[in-house]
Design an enzyme around this catalytic site. Structure first.
Site, PDB file in Angstrom:
ATOM      1  N   TYR A 142      -2.740  15.055 165.532  1.00 17.16           N
ATOM      2  CA  TYR A 142      -3.761  14.101 165.106  1.00 17.16           C
ATOM      3  C   TYR A 142      -3.570  12.729 165.766  1.00 17.16           C
ATOM      4  O   TYR A 142      -4.483  11.915 165.771  1.00 17.16           O
ATOM      5  CB  TYR A 142      -3.752  13.930 163.587  1.00 17.16           C
ATOM      6  N   LYS A 193       4.976  27.069 164.893  1.00 18.29           N
ATOM      7  CA  LYS A 193       4.654  28.215 165.754  1.00 18.29           C
ATOM      8  C   LYS A 193       5.479  28.111 167.027  1.00 18.29           C
ATOM      9  O   LYS A 193       4.989  27.748 168.092  1.00 18.29           O
ATOM     10  CB  LYS A 193       3.146  28.268 166.036  1.00 18.29           C
ATOM     11  N   ASP A 226       1.261  30.901 160.808  1.00 20.10           N
ATOM     12  CA  ASP A 226       0.174  31.832 160.482  1.00 20.10           C
ATOM     13  C   ASP A 226       0.637  32.877 159.468  1.00 20.10           C
ATOM     14  O   ASP A 226      -0.064  33.183 158.500  1.00 20.10           O
ATOM     15  CB  ASP A 226      -0.402  32.483 161.751  1.00 20.10           C
ATOM     16  N   ASP A 250      -1.949  20.204 156.754  1.00 18.29           N
ATOM     17  CA  ASP A 250      -3.310  19.902 156.300  1.00 18.29           C
ATOM     18  C   ASP A 250      -3.981  21.182 155.805  1.00 18.29           C
ATOM     19  O   ASP A 250      -4.541  21.242 154.708  1.00 18.29           O
ATOM     20  CB  ASP A 250      -4.087  19.304 157.498  1.00 18.29           C
ATOM     21  N   ASP A 254      -4.405  22.782 151.675  1.00 16.49           N
ATOM     22  CA  ASP A 254      -5.722  23.107 151.112  1.00 16.49           C
ATOM     23  C   ASP A 254      -5.774  24.550 150.612  1.00 16.49           C
ATOM     24  O   ASP A 254      -6.393  24.845 149.588  1.00 16.49           O
ATOM     25  CB  ASP A 254      -6.837  22.865 152.140  1.00 16.49           C
TER      26      ASP A 254
END
Ligand code: ATP
Ligand code: MG
Length: 365
Positions: A142, A193, A226, A250, A254
Site C-alpha cells: 500500500y 507467500k 492463501d 486487510d 475482513d
C-alpha cells in the site's frame, strides 16, 4: 492518583452516539473505581472539515499526540462525498495513523456464544472463537515505491505497486504478535507467500529469527496466506494470534470479521512503537464499522464495537486487564440475557436502542 489522558474523537454519523456510551463507562469508572481518566475531545472527519476545512486540525493532532490513548468513532457520510480528496473525512484517520506511527493493527475476532448463529459458518465452528489478527499497517504494497501508472505509449498503460518490507518493520510487528500471544494462548501463526514473493521469504526468515532470539517460549507456525485464508473459514478455532502483512491482513481480518456475525460488534486497536523513555506506546482504538449514515441520529446504532474498543484500550494502553475482562464479560452477559440492538436481533430477543444497550452493559459491569 494516576492520571490517564484520553483524547476522544467521536467523528461523524453514529460515531458520536456510540462514543456517548463509552463516556458513561468512563464516568462510572472514575466515580466508582477512582481510575483517574481525564478526557478531552476533538473533531475528526466531515465535522472537522465543516468547522475548519481539514479532516483534523493541527491543534487536535497535537492533543492526539500528547494523549495516552485516542478513542476514535467513525468518519464520513454522503454529505462529504464531493469534498476535495486531500481533505476527505478518511484523511483524518490516515493522518492520525501516520503521525502517531501506528504500525500494528489488532483485530480480534471474538464470537460471543449468544451470536454464534449469526455467523457465516456453522455455529459449532465459531462458538467460543477468540482469535487476534495482527496486521502490519504502515508498510507493504500500500505504501511501497514506485507506485504509479505509466503510459507505455502504444495505447497500453502499466499500473505499478511495490511490496517493500525491511527487516526492522517485520521484527517490530512480529514482536507485537509474540508479546500478545504470551498474554493469550501462546501461539502465533505467521502468514505470507514465500513461495512467490521475495518479501515473503524475508518475512518468514525475520519472524523465525525473532522467535528464536527472544520468544522461543511461544509456539510458532508458518502458513502460506492463501492456505491461511482457507483454514480461517474451515477451522477458525485452530488459531490464536495471526501475524501478517498489510495487504493480507486487510483481507484476512475482513474474512475473520464475517465469522463473528455483525459489523457492529467488532473492535480494533492500532499501536505504535514504545517510547524510548517511558516505554509507552501511542495507540488509537476504533470500531471496525464505519459511520453508518443510514441509521445515524436515530439512536439505534449498536455501541458494542465502540465499547469493546474501549476494553482493548484498558487492556493495552493501561494494563487494566481485570477491568477489560470485566467489561467484555458484561457485554457477553447482556447478549446472553437476550438484549439486542436491531443489527443483531434474533427471534425471542428484546430490541433496544443505543443508550439502553450502553446502560445494560454498564449495569452488568
Ligand atoms: P465505511 O466506508 O466507513 O467502512 P461502510 O458504508 O462501508 O462505511 P458502515 O458505515 O460500517 O460501512 O455500514 C455498513 C452497514 O452496516 C450499514 O447498513 C450500517 O447501518 C450497518 N452498521 C454498521 N455499524 C453498525 C452499528 N454499530 N450498529 C448497527 N448497524 C451498523
Ligand atoms: Mg467499509
Amino acid at each position: 492518583m494516576t492520571v490517564r489522558n484520553l483524547f476522544l474523537l467521536p467523528g461523524d454519523g453514529i460515531g458520536p452516539e456510540a462514543m456517548g456510551e463509552v463516556r458513561k463507562i468512563i464516568a462510572y469508572m472514575n466515580e466508582a473505581k477512582n481510575t483517574g481518566f481525564v478526557t478531552d475531545e476533538g473533531l475528526v472527519g466531515g465535522c472537522a472539515y465543516d468547522a475548519h476545512g481539514a479532516a483534523i486540525s493541527d491543534a487536535d493532532m497535537e492533543k492526539a499526540m500528547a494523549a495516552d490513548a485516542v478513542l476514535f468513532g467513525a468518519v464520513g457520510g454522503p454529505k462529504w462525498d464531493a469534498v476535495p480528496y486531500e481533505v476527505r473525512p478518511e484523511a483524518g484517520l490516515l493522518r492520525l495513523r501516520k503521525d502517531l506511527k501506528l504500525f500494528a493493527n489488532l483485530r480480534p475476532a471474538i464470537c460471543y456464544p449468544a451470536l454464534a448463529s449469526a455467523s457465516s459458518l456453522k455455529p459449532e465452528l465459531v462458538e467460543g472463537l477468540d482469535i487476534l489478527i495482527v496486521r502490519e499497517l504502515t508498510g507493504g504494497v500500500y505504501f511501497g515505491e514506485p507506485k504509479e501508472i505509466i503510459d507505455l505509449g502504444n495505447g497500453q498503460k502499466r499500473g505499478i505497486d511495490t511490496q517493500v518490507y525491511d527487516t526492522y518493520e517485520i521484527e517490530r510487528i512480529a514482536g507485537v504478535a509474540f508479546e500478545l500471544a504470551r498474554t493469550r494462548n501462546n501461539r502465533v501463526c505467521s502468514m505470507e507467500k514465500r513461495n512467490v514473493m521475495k518479501s515473503g521469504v524475508l518475512w518468514n526468515q525475520v519472524v523465525t529469527a525473532t522467535h528464536k532470539e527472544k520468544y522461543s517460549d511461544v509456539q510458532l507456525e508458518h502458513m502460506l496466506a492463501d492456505a491461511g485464508g482457507m483454514q480461517l473459514v474451515r477451522q477458525p478455532k485452530q488459531f490464536d494470534v495471526i501475524v501478517t502483512d498489510n495487504l493480507f491482513g486487510d483481507m484476512l481480518s475482513d474474512v475473520a470479521a464475517m465469522l463473528t456475525g455483525s459489523l457492529g460488534m467488532l473492535p480494533s486497536a492500532s499501536l505504535g512503537a514504545p517510547d524510548a523513555k517511558t516505554g509507552k506506546r501511542k495507540a488509537l482504538y476504533e470500531p471496525v464499522h464505519g459511520s453508518a449514515p443510514d441509521i445515524a441520529g436515530k439512536g439505534i446504532a449498536n455501541p458494542i464495537a465502540m465499547i469493546a474498543s474501549f476494553a482493548m484500550c484498558l487492556r493495552y494502553s493501561f494494563g487494566m486487564v481485570a477491568e477489560a475482562d470485566a467489561l467484555e464479560k458484561a457485554i457477553a452477559n447482556v447478549l446472553d440475557s437476550g438484549i439486542r440492538t436491531g443489527d443483531i436481533m434474533s427471534a425471542g430477543s428484546r430490541q433496544v436502542g443505543t443508550a439502553e444497550m450502553g446502560d445494560a452493559i454498564l449495569a452488568e459491569f
